[in-house]
Design an enzyme around this catalytic site. Structure first.
Site, PDB file in Angstrom:
ATOM      1  N   ASP A 101      12.383 -12.346  15.855  1.00  0.00           N
ATOM      2  CA  ASP A 101      11.898 -12.024  14.516  1.00  0.00           C
ATOM      3  C   ASP A 101      12.961 -12.407  13.493  1.00  0.00           C
ATOM      4  O   ASP A 101      14.128 -12.036  13.630  1.00  0.00           O
ATOM      5  CB  ASP A 101      11.608 -10.518  14.452  1.00  0.00           C
ATOM      6  CG  ASP A 101      11.027 -10.076  13.126  1.00  0.00           C
ATOM      7  OD1 ASP A 101      10.805 -10.916  12.235  1.00  0.00           O
ATOM      8  OD2 ASP A 101      10.789  -8.861  12.986  1.00  0.00           O
ATOM      9  N   SER A 113       6.397  -3.540  10.165  1.00  0.00           N
ATOM     10  CA  SER A 113       6.623  -4.575   9.166  1.00  0.00           C
ATOM     11  C   SER A 113       6.681  -3.970   7.758  1.00  0.00           C
ATOM     12  O   SER A 113       7.511  -3.094   7.501  1.00  0.00           O
ATOM     13  CB  SER A 113       5.542  -5.657   9.288  1.00  0.00           C
ATOM     14  OG  SER A 113       5.851  -6.777   8.517  1.00  0.00           O
TER      15      SER A 113
END
Length: 327
Positions: free
Chosen positions: A271, A172
């Site tokens: 995502d 991330s």
């Protein structure tokens, strides 16, 4: 006597609140856990060290279980410098979810890992996290035999680190840091002439002002990735199109400048950042970068599942894939 409730100044939901007295409340993130002399499940040892007092940068180091032979005690292993995720404002190198993830990865990959505790926003707005992460990598490089003074004498790195096999990784926001660190390593020298062999970016946090792929046009400028960036880096030149967060945007430096030989980009089907990772990989392939790029998509999964949903079958498979990359 009842305490007086603190007055709210601003908030970034669902992550943090800032009060008018200057205090910060983090609303998400896994609990801190201590390092372990030997993890009962993996045999991995961990310890916490200080990289710098001013600025305050620390790390959790990991060492896989070694055979007790004299030869094994001097066995050289690849080095992984890892940057945790959390939108630049939550989570930690000392959190339970990253501890269990790295215990598993270190055991399977047989690497020495340095999980960097960079400073977080809003107390330390970006680009502080990027600078801390670069300083940590330079600290690691200073343990190489070819580095000049001041020498890093951390024994796990000196005795077991193979400085010809240095890797960078992150999830991330940590993958965003990893990308920027590798780009910087392509332009600036690391101490001792150390080179980065490879980097993996799992679910990289990239964004930009113009939608890509399946990103909706309506409300794009109010999407959480943009809100988080604006909060953590208020003074970013170019705003959401700053090359640190939009490495494929207008005016971004060529990805041919990546300072590593191997690259693995991992995305998750569900995502919202997936398409950014796809575009990034495609642009790396189109650039004149001379390294070897690999791409993995995990179907049916969400952002950072391998850390947040640790123990699932897909999490196990991805960690195994990352370990294979490091080998």
């Amino acid at each position: 006597m009842d305490s007086i409730p603190k007055e709210l100044d601003t908030e970034l939901l669902p992550f943090v609140r800032i009060y008018k007295d200057g205090s910060v409340e983090r609303l998400k993130g896994s609990p801190y856990v201590p390092p372990s002399a030997q993890d009962p499940e993996t045999g991995v040892s961990s310890k916490d060290i200080t990289i710098s007092l001013n600025p305050s940068i620390s790390a959790r180091l990991y060492l896989p279980k070694l055979d007790q032979t004299a030869q094994a005690q001097h066995q050289k292993l690849p080095i992984l410098v890892y940057y945790h995720g959390g939108g630049f404002c939550i989570e930690s190198a000392f959190s339970s979810d990253h501890q269990r993830f790295l215990n598993s990865l270190v055991a399977q990959a047989q690497v020495v890992a340095v999980s960097v505790e960079y400073r977080l926003a809003p107390e330390h707005r970006l680009p502080v996290a990027f600078e801390d992460s670069w300083a940590a990598l330079q600290w690691v490089a200073s343990a190489s035999a070819s580095a000049s003074a001041p020498i890093n004498e951390e024994p796990w790195l000196v005795n077991h680190g193979d400085f010809k096999r240095v890797f960078i990784g992150g999830d991330s926001a940590g993958a965003t840091i990893a990308h920027n660190t590798v780009m910087r390593a392509g332009a600036e020298s690391l101490r001792g002439g150390v080179k980065i062999l490879g980097a993996f970016l799992t679910h990289p946090y990239f964004w930009g002002s113009e939608p890509v792929g399946s990103e909706p046009s309506e409300g794009h400028d109010k999407a959480l990735p943009q809100v988080v960036w604006n909060f953590t880096y208020e003074a970013a030149p170019g705003g959401i199109d700053n090359p640190m967060i939009n490495p494929t945007g207008p005016g971004a430096p060529s990805l041919a400048g990546l300072g590593c030989s191997r690259l693995l980009v991992v995305v998750a089907e569900k995502d919202e950042l997936r398409d950014r990772g796809v575009v990034y990989y495609d642009e790396v392939k189109k650039s004149k970068w001379e390294g070897e790029a690999e791409f993995v998509q995990v179907d049916g999964e969400v952002h950072a599942f391998h850390v947040l949903l640790f123990g699932s079958e897909n999490s196990k498979n991805l960690i195994k894939r990352l370990a294979s990359f490091l080998k």
